[in-house]
Motif scaffolding. Structure first.
Motif, PDB file in Angstrom:
ATOM      1  N   GLU A 281       0.866  -1.183   0.000  1.00 52.63           N
ATOM      2  CA  GLU A 281       0.000   0.000   0.000  1.00 52.63           C
ATOM      3  C   GLU A 281       0.897   1.226   0.000  1.00 52.63           C
ATOM      4  OE1 GLU A 281      -2.697   2.345   3.166  1.00 52.63           O
ATOM      5  OE2 GLU A 281      -3.175   0.216   2.973  1.00 52.63           O
ATOM      6  N   ALA A 282       1.084   1.790  -1.183  1.00 51.93           N
ATOM      7  CA  ALA A 282       1.911   2.980  -1.330  1.00 51.93           C
ATOM      8  C   ALA A 282       1.073   4.215  -1.029  1.00 51.93           C
ATOM      9  CB  ALA A 282       2.457   3.052  -2.757  1.00 51.93           C
ATOM     10  N   PRO A 283       1.725   5.321  -0.708  1.00 48.76           N
ATOM     11  CA  PRO A 283       0.963   6.561  -0.562  1.00 48.76           C
ATOM     12  C   PRO A 283       0.389   6.962  -1.915  1.00 48.76           C
ATOM     13  CG  PRO A 283       3.317   7.010  -0.504  1.00 48.76           C
ATOM     14  CD  PRO A 283       3.152   5.524  -0.533  1.00 48.76           C
ATOM     15  N   GLU A 284      -0.602   7.847  -1.897  1.00 52.26           N
ATOM     16  CA  GLU A 284      -1.225   8.280  -3.142  1.00 52.26           C
ATOM     17  C   GLU A 284      -0.449   9.426  -3.770  1.00 52.26           C
ATOM     18  OE1 GLU A 284      -5.386   9.082  -2.837  1.00 52.26           O
ATOM     19  OE2 GLU A 284      -5.746   7.299  -1.619  1.00 52.26           O
ATOM     20  N   VAL A 285      -0.460   9.479  -5.097  1.00 49.55           N
ATOM     21  CA  VAL A 285       0.148  10.603  -5.806  1.00 49.55           C
ATOM     22  C   VAL A 285      -0.550  11.877  -5.336  1.00 49.55           C
ATOM     23  CG1 VAL A 285       0.444  11.685  -8.070  1.00 49.55           C
ATOM     24  CG2 VAL A 285       0.842   9.219  -7.793  1.00 49.55           C
ATOM     25  N   GLY A 286       0.258  12.882  -5.026  1.00 50.61           N
ATOM     26  CA  GLY A 286      -0.258  14.147  -4.528  1.00 50.61           C
ATOM     27  C   GLY A 286      -0.286  14.227  -3.012  1.00 50.61           C
TER      28      GLY A 286
ATOM     29  N   ASP B 242       4.721  -0.912   8.587  1.00 52.08           N
ATOM     30  CA  ASP B 242       4.598   0.436   8.044  1.00 52.08           C
ATOM     31  C   ASP B 242       5.807   0.785   7.190  1.00 52.08           C
ATOM     32  OD1 ASP B 242       2.240   0.743   9.468  1.00 52.08           O
ATOM     33  OD2 ASP B 242       3.175   1.878  11.100  1.00 52.08           O
ATOM     34  N   ILE B 243       5.554   1.596   6.178  1.00 56.21           N
ATOM     35  CA  ILE B 243       6.612   2.229   5.396  1.00 56.21           C
ATOM     36  C   ILE B 243       6.631   3.681   5.866  1.00 56.21           C
ATOM     37  CG2 ILE B 243       7.402   2.911   3.107  1.00 56.21           C
ATOM     38  CD1 ILE B 243       5.491   0.795   1.960  1.00 56.21           C
ATOM     39  N   HIS B 244       7.802   4.192   6.204  1.00 54.89           N
ATOM     40  CA  HIS B 244       7.935   5.567   6.672  1.00 54.89           C
ATOM     41  C   HIS B 244       8.560   6.439   5.583  1.00 54.89           C
ATOM     42  CE1 HIS B 244       7.664   3.159  10.324  1.00 54.89           C
ATOM     43  NE2 HIS B 244       7.033   4.205  10.811  1.00 54.89           N
ATOM     44  N   ALA B 245       8.178   7.684   5.556  1.00 51.62           N
ATOM     45  CA  ALA B 245       8.769   8.626   4.608  1.00 51.62           C
ATOM     46  C   ALA B 245      10.184   8.971   5.068  1.00 51.62           C
ATOM     47  CB  ALA B 245       7.921   9.891   4.520  1.00 51.62           C
ATOM     48  N   PRO B 246      11.167   8.824   4.193  1.00 50.27           N
ATOM     49  CA  PRO B 246      12.543   9.154   4.581  1.00 50.27           C
ATOM     50  C   PRO B 246      12.799  10.666   4.594  1.00 50.27           C
ATOM     51  CG  PRO B 246      12.484   8.320   2.348  1.00 50.27           C
ATOM     52  CD  PRO B 246      11.094   8.198   2.883  1.00 50.27           C
ATOM     53  N   VAL B 247      12.048  11.408   3.786  1.00 54.22           N
ATOM     54  CA  VAL B 247      12.138  12.872   3.728  1.00 54.22           C
ATOM     55  C   VAL B 247      10.732  13.423   3.568  1.00 54.22           C
ATOM     56  CG1 VAL B 247      14.488  12.924   2.754  1.00 54.22           C
ATOM     57  CG2 VAL B 247      12.510  12.905   1.221  1.00 54.22           C
ATOM     58  N   SER B 248      10.562  14.687   3.868  1.00 54.72           N
ATOM     59  CA  SER B 248       9.270  15.342   3.699  1.00 54.72           C
ATOM     60  C   SER B 248       9.112  15.848   2.279  1.00 54.72           C
ATOM     61  CB  SER B 248       9.146  16.516   4.672  1.00 54.72           C
ATOM     62  OG  SER B 248       9.164  16.065   6.003  1.00 54.72           O
ATOM     63  N   GLY B 249       7.888  15.796   1.774  1.00 53.19           N
ATOM     64  CA  GLY B 249       7.612  16.288   0.432  1.00 53.19           C
ATOM     65  C   GLY B 249       6.285  15.773  -0.068  1.00 53.19           C
ATOM     66  N   VAL B 250       6.131  15.804  -1.396  1.00 52.19           N
ATOM     67  CA  VAL B 250       4.890  15.371  -2.032  1.00 52.19           C
ATOM     68  C   VAL B 250       5.176  14.171  -2.919  1.00 52.19           C
ATOM     69  CG1 VAL B 250       3.061  16.069  -3.633  1.00 52.19           C
ATOM     70  CG2 VAL B 250       3.943  17.702  -1.965  1.00 52.19           C
ATOM     71  N   VAL B 251       4.335  13.149  -2.813  1.00 49.66           N
ATOM     72  CA  VAL B 251       4.473  11.951  -3.640  1.00 49.66           C
ATOM     73  C   VAL B 251       4.071  12.308  -5.072  1.00 49.66           C
ATOM     74  CG1 VAL B 251       3.626   9.599  -4.017  1.00 49.66           C
ATOM     75  CG2 VAL B 251       4.006  10.447  -1.679  1.00 49.66           C
ATOM     76  N   VAL B 252       4.961  12.023  -6.015  1.00 54.81           N
ATOM     77  CA  VAL B 252       4.687  12.366  -7.412  1.00 54.81           C
ATOM     78  C   VAL B 252       4.481  11.140  -8.294  1.00 54.81           C
ATOM     79  CG1 VAL B 252       5.843  14.601  -7.305  1.00 54.81           C
ATOM     80  CG2 VAL B 252       7.156  12.575  -7.960  1.00 54.81           C
ATOM     81  N   GLU B 253       4.871   9.969  -7.788  1.00 54.22           N
ATOM     82  CA  GLU B 253       4.700   8.740  -8.583  1.00 54.22           C
ATOM     83  C   GLU B 253       4.756   7.541  -7.651  1.00 54.22           C
ATOM     84  OE1 GLU B 253       6.860   6.459 -12.368  1.00 54.22           O
ATOM     85  OE2 GLU B 253       7.536   8.456 -11.794  1.00 54.22           O
ATOM     86  N   VAL B 254       3.962   6.528  -7.966  1.00 51.18           N
ATOM     87  CA  VAL B 254       4.048   5.246  -7.266  1.00 51.18           C
ATOM     88  C   VAL B 254       4.344   4.175  -8.312  1.00 51.18           C
ATOM     89  CG1 VAL B 254       2.525   5.935  -5.376  1.00 51.18           C
ATOM     90  CG2 VAL B 254       1.569   4.802  -7.365  1.00 51.18           C
ATOM     91  N   ASN B 255       4.946   3.095  -7.866  1.00 49.47           N
ATOM     92  CA  ASN B 255       5.318   2.019  -8.773  1.00 49.47           C
ATOM     93  C   ASN B 255       4.065   1.219  -9.143  1.00 49.47           C
ATOM     94  OD1 ASN B 255       6.311  -0.255 -10.067  1.00 49.47           O
ATOM     95  ND2 ASN B 255       8.055  -0.488  -8.687  1.00 49.47           N
ATOM     96  N   PRO B 256       3.562   1.376 -10.386  1.00 49.26           N
ATOM     97  CA  PRO B 256       2.330   0.692 -10.766  1.00 49.26           C
ATOM     98  C   PRO B 256       2.479  -0.822 -10.844  1.00 49.26           C
ATOM     99  CG  PRO B 256       3.326   1.692 -12.696  1.00 49.26           C
ATOM    100  CD  PRO B 256       4.139   2.136 -11.497  1.00 49.26           C
ATOM    101  N   ASP B 257       3.692  -1.316 -11.017  1.00 49.91           N
ATOM    102  CA  ASP B 257       3.916  -2.756 -11.143  1.00 49.91           C
ATOM    103  C   ASP B 257       3.671  -3.509  -9.840  1.00 49.91           C
ATOM    104  OD1 ASP B 257       4.635  -2.379 -13.800  1.00 49.91           O
ATOM    105  OD2 ASP B 257       6.753  -2.107 -13.287  1.00 49.91           O
TER     106      ASP B 257
END
Length: 124
Positions: A42-47, A67-82
């Motif tokens: 379950e990846a974060p959502e784009v945006g 859980d997967i933790h964010a290594p840095v702060s920012g905005v998710v721009v892409e998730v691995n569709p595969d």
């Protein structure tokens, strides 16, 4: 374990690779090995805005969920569709086909505060 020296690592077992002005992230070889065969990512959502050190997603294996933790702060721009159809890419190739998401970081220099491969391995 395989922990490429060109990557940076979070204490929570995520890896980071700088790709232009983006940060590609996934879970380390150590983490995927400890989890076992992954059945769902379950990846974060784009945006979505993510904050360093906070939960950004979940990986589930036949043994447990983590859980997967964010290594840095920012905005998710892409998730691995595969990973939706084939989450075991994280097991088979955690540093290439198994990347989970890309972040447009608030500050790219924040990557410098993460662990080197040697420091990450020393903490295992």
């Amino acid at each position: 374990m395989n922990h490429p020296s060109e990557l940076k690592y979070a204490r929570t077992h995520e890896w980071v690779k700088i790709e232009g002005d983006l940060v590609v992230t996934g879970i380390s070889d150590h983490a995927q090995d400890a989890l076992g065969d992954l059945v769902y990512v379950e990846a974060p959502e784009v945006g979505q805005r993510v904050t360093a050190g906070e939960q950004a997603g979940v990986v589930e294996s036949v043994k447990t969920a983590s859980d997967i933790h964010a290594p840095v702060s920012g905005v998710v721009v892409e998730v691995n569709p595969d990973l939706e159809d084939d989450p075991d890419f994280v097991n088979d190739a955690p540093y290439s086909k198994g990347w989970i998401y890309k972040i447009k970081p608030d500050n790219l220099a924040d990557v410098d505060g993460l662990l080197s491969s040697a420091d990450y391995e020393a903490g295992l």
